[in-house]
Design an enzyme around this catalytic site. Sequence first.
Site, PDB file in Angstrom:
ATOM      1  N   ASP A 141       0.851  -1.204   0.000  1.00  0.00           N
ATOM      2  CA  ASP A 141       0.000   0.000   0.000  1.00  0.00           C
ATOM      3  C   ASP A 141       0.877   1.242   0.000  1.00  0.00           C
ATOM      4  O   ASP A 141       0.535   2.243   0.614  1.00  0.00           O
ATOM      5  CB  ASP A 141      -0.952  -0.036   1.205  1.00  0.00           C
ATOM      6  CG  ASP A 141      -2.051   1.006   1.105  1.00  0.00           C
ATOM      7  OD1 ASP A 141      -2.316   1.490  -0.018  1.00  0.00           O
ATOM      8  OD2 ASP A 141      -2.644   1.341   2.152  1.00  0.00           O
ATOM      9  N   LYS A 144       2.188   3.452  -5.929  1.00  0.00           N
ATOM     10  CA  LYS A 144       1.687   2.386  -6.793  1.00  0.00           C
ATOM     11  C   LYS A 144       2.694   1.953  -7.859  1.00  0.00           C
ATOM     12  O   LYS A 144       2.672   0.803  -8.292  1.00  0.00           O
ATOM     13  CB  LYS A 144       0.347   2.804  -7.411  1.00  0.00           C
ATOM     14  CG  LYS A 144      -0.670   3.326  -6.378  1.00  0.00           C
ATOM     15  CD  LYS A 144      -0.774   2.472  -5.097  1.00  0.00           C
ATOM     16  CE  LYS A 144      -1.319   3.243  -3.903  1.00  0.00           C
ATOM     17  NZ  LYS A 144      -1.135   2.528  -2.620  1.00  0.00           N
ATOM     18  N   ASP A 169      -3.374  -2.981  -2.292  1.00  0.00           N
ATOM     19  CA  ASP A 169      -4.476  -2.005  -2.251  1.00  0.00           C
ATOM     20  C   ASP A 169      -4.396  -1.080  -3.466  1.00  0.00           C
ATOM     21  O   ASP A 169      -3.350  -0.944  -4.105  1.00  0.00           O
ATOM     22  CB  ASP A 169      -4.401  -1.186  -0.950  1.00  0.00           C
ATOM     23  CG  ASP A 169      -5.649  -0.328  -0.756  1.00  0.00           C
ATOM     24  OD1 ASP A 169      -6.718  -0.680  -1.290  1.00  0.00           O
ATOM     25  OD2 ASP A 169      -5.544   0.715  -0.067  1.00  0.00           O
ATOM     26  N   ASN A 170      -5.521  -0.455  -3.752  1.00  0.00           N
ATOM     27  CA  ASN A 170      -5.601   0.616  -4.776  1.00  0.00           C
ATOM     28  C   ASN A 170      -5.182   0.150  -6.160  1.00  0.00           C
ATOM     29  O   ASN A 170      -4.604   0.918  -6.916  1.00  0.00           O
ATOM     30  CB  ASN A 170      -4.723   1.820  -4.386  1.00  0.00           C
ATOM     31  CG  ASN A 170      -4.995   2.336  -3.001  1.00  0.00           C
ATOM     32  OD1 ASN A 170      -4.187   2.160  -2.095  1.00  0.00           O
ATOM     33  ND2 ASN A 170      -6.115   2.965  -2.817  1.00  0.00           N
ATOM     34  N   GLU A 199     -11.183   4.358  -0.476  1.00  0.00           N
ATOM     35  CA  GLU A 199     -11.483   4.705   0.909  1.00  0.00           C
ATOM     36  C   GLU A 199     -12.321   5.996   1.035  1.00  0.00           C
ATOM     37  O   GLU A 199     -11.992   7.009   0.446  1.00  0.00           O
ATOM     38  CB  GLU A 199     -10.187   4.867   1.725  1.00  0.00           C
ATOM     39  CG  GLU A 199      -9.087   5.753   1.104  1.00  0.00           C
ATOM     40  CD  GLU A 199      -8.069   4.958   0.279  1.00  0.00           C
ATOM     41  OE1 GLU A 199      -8.426   3.902  -0.262  1.00  0.00           O
ATOM     42  OE2 GLU A 199      -6.907   5.418   0.183  1.00  0.00           O
TER      43      GLU A 199
HETATM   44  N1  SAM Z   1      -1.318   1.483   4.609  1.00  0.00           N
HETATM   45  C1  SAM Z   1      -1.761   2.771   5.116  1.00  0.00           C
HETATM   46  C2  SAM Z   1      -3.161   2.620   5.660  1.00  0.00           C
HETATM   47  O1  SAM Z   1      -3.992   1.993   4.987  1.00  0.00           O
HETATM   48  O2  SAM Z   1      -3.435   3.132   6.750  1.00  0.00           O
HETATM   49  C3  SAM Z   1      -1.752   3.842   4.058  1.00  0.00           C
HETATM   50  C4  SAM Z   1      -0.439   3.970   3.328  1.00  0.00           C
HETATM   51  S1  SAM Z   1      -0.362   5.385   2.240  1.00  0.00           S
HETATM   52  C5  SAM Z   1      -1.532   4.984   1.000  1.00  0.00           C
HETATM   53  C6  SAM Z   1       1.201   5.120   1.418  1.00  0.00           C
HETATM   54  C7  SAM Z   1       2.408   5.434   2.267  1.00  0.00           C
HETATM   55  O3  SAM Z   1       3.541   4.831   1.684  1.00  0.00           O
HETATM   56  C8  SAM Z   1       2.738   6.909   2.387  1.00  0.00           C
HETATM   57  O4  SAM Z   1       2.770   7.254   3.749  1.00  0.00           O
HETATM   58  C9  SAM Z   1       4.115   7.067   1.746  1.00  0.00           C
HETATM   59  O5  SAM Z   1       4.924   8.010   2.402  1.00  0.00           O
HETATM   60  C10 SAM Z   1       4.675   5.665   1.862  1.00  0.00           C
HETATM   61  N2  SAM Z   1       5.604   5.250   0.802  1.00  0.00           N
HETATM   62  C11 SAM Z   1       5.426   5.427  -0.530  1.00  0.00           C
HETATM   63  N3  SAM Z   1       6.395   4.850  -1.237  1.00  0.00           N
HETATM   64  C12 SAM Z   1       7.234   4.263  -0.333  1.00  0.00           C
HETATM   65  C13 SAM Z   1       8.413   3.496  -0.460  1.00  0.00           C
HETATM   66  N4  SAM Z   1       8.910   3.205  -1.654  1.00  0.00           N
HETATM   67  N5  SAM Z   1       9.019   3.068   0.662  1.00  0.00           N
HETATM   68  C14 SAM Z   1       8.487   3.360   1.885  1.00  0.00           C
HETATM   69  N6  SAM Z   1       7.359   4.077   2.060  1.00  0.00           N
HETATM   70  C15 SAM Z   1       6.734   4.517   0.965  1.00  0.00           C
HETATM   71 MG    MG Z   2      -4.272   2.329  -0.032  1.00  0.00          MG
END
Ligand code: SAM
Ligand code: MG
Length: 214
Positions: A141, A144, A169-170, A199
Amino acid sequence: TRSTRPQRMLKAVQKNATKGNPESVISAIDYFCKNSEWAMNVGDEKGSILDSVVTEVNPSTVLELGTYCGYSTVRIARLLSPGTKLITLEFNPAYATVARQIIAYAGLQDKVTQVEGSSADLIPQIKERFSITTFDFIFLDHWKDRYLPDIKLFEECGLLRKGSVLLADNVICPGAPEYLEYVRNSPRYESRYYPAHLEYTKVEDGLEKSVFLG
Ligand code: SAM
Ligand code: MG
């Protein structure tokens, strides 16, 4: 200075949830996101699909990519059997700080190992750093466009065993088309789509569950 959305989400938890009660933390966040500010948590509708997959798999080793504020971490951790290891990864330190407080508020800090860093850096180090052989369950998640390169990294690093379950997800919104094409066409996975909605909205979105066949 003005507070951030994650800080306001944390405030809503501290005001409306009961310490040590994960269900109340989940409800407080969903209420905040439906009534005050949308946020990118997996949310209640897809969250109940996540719950049923976690329950069915009953994993001993879990990896979550993308902690954000810890909403899905709380959802997953509350369902785990004693002794299960859940590692959750986040590269934004401000989000990780809020997540730490939300996970602790839910009383789940002993079940969760929070790691700060990027998935491309962490995945190759994970076996050694955390004495993991393979993951039973992985929740994808994060951003993407990382789903496809990171599943290939799991394969290369030997982090999957026959029967490992990946839940992404997504896959429709924002969407992960290259990942979907890969898991649906590779003979190494058996893949199934769970339709739902983005969501806190009525926009079509869903989860893709892919079982690694070895
Ligand atoms: N899983 C969480 C929830 O459902 O409560 C939501 C996660 S949010 C959609 C995506 C998160 O992934 C963000 O906080 C972003 O900073 C982090 N993120 C994105 N790419 C990443 C990566 N390559 N490595 C670590 N974190 C990453
Ligand atoms: Mg998500």
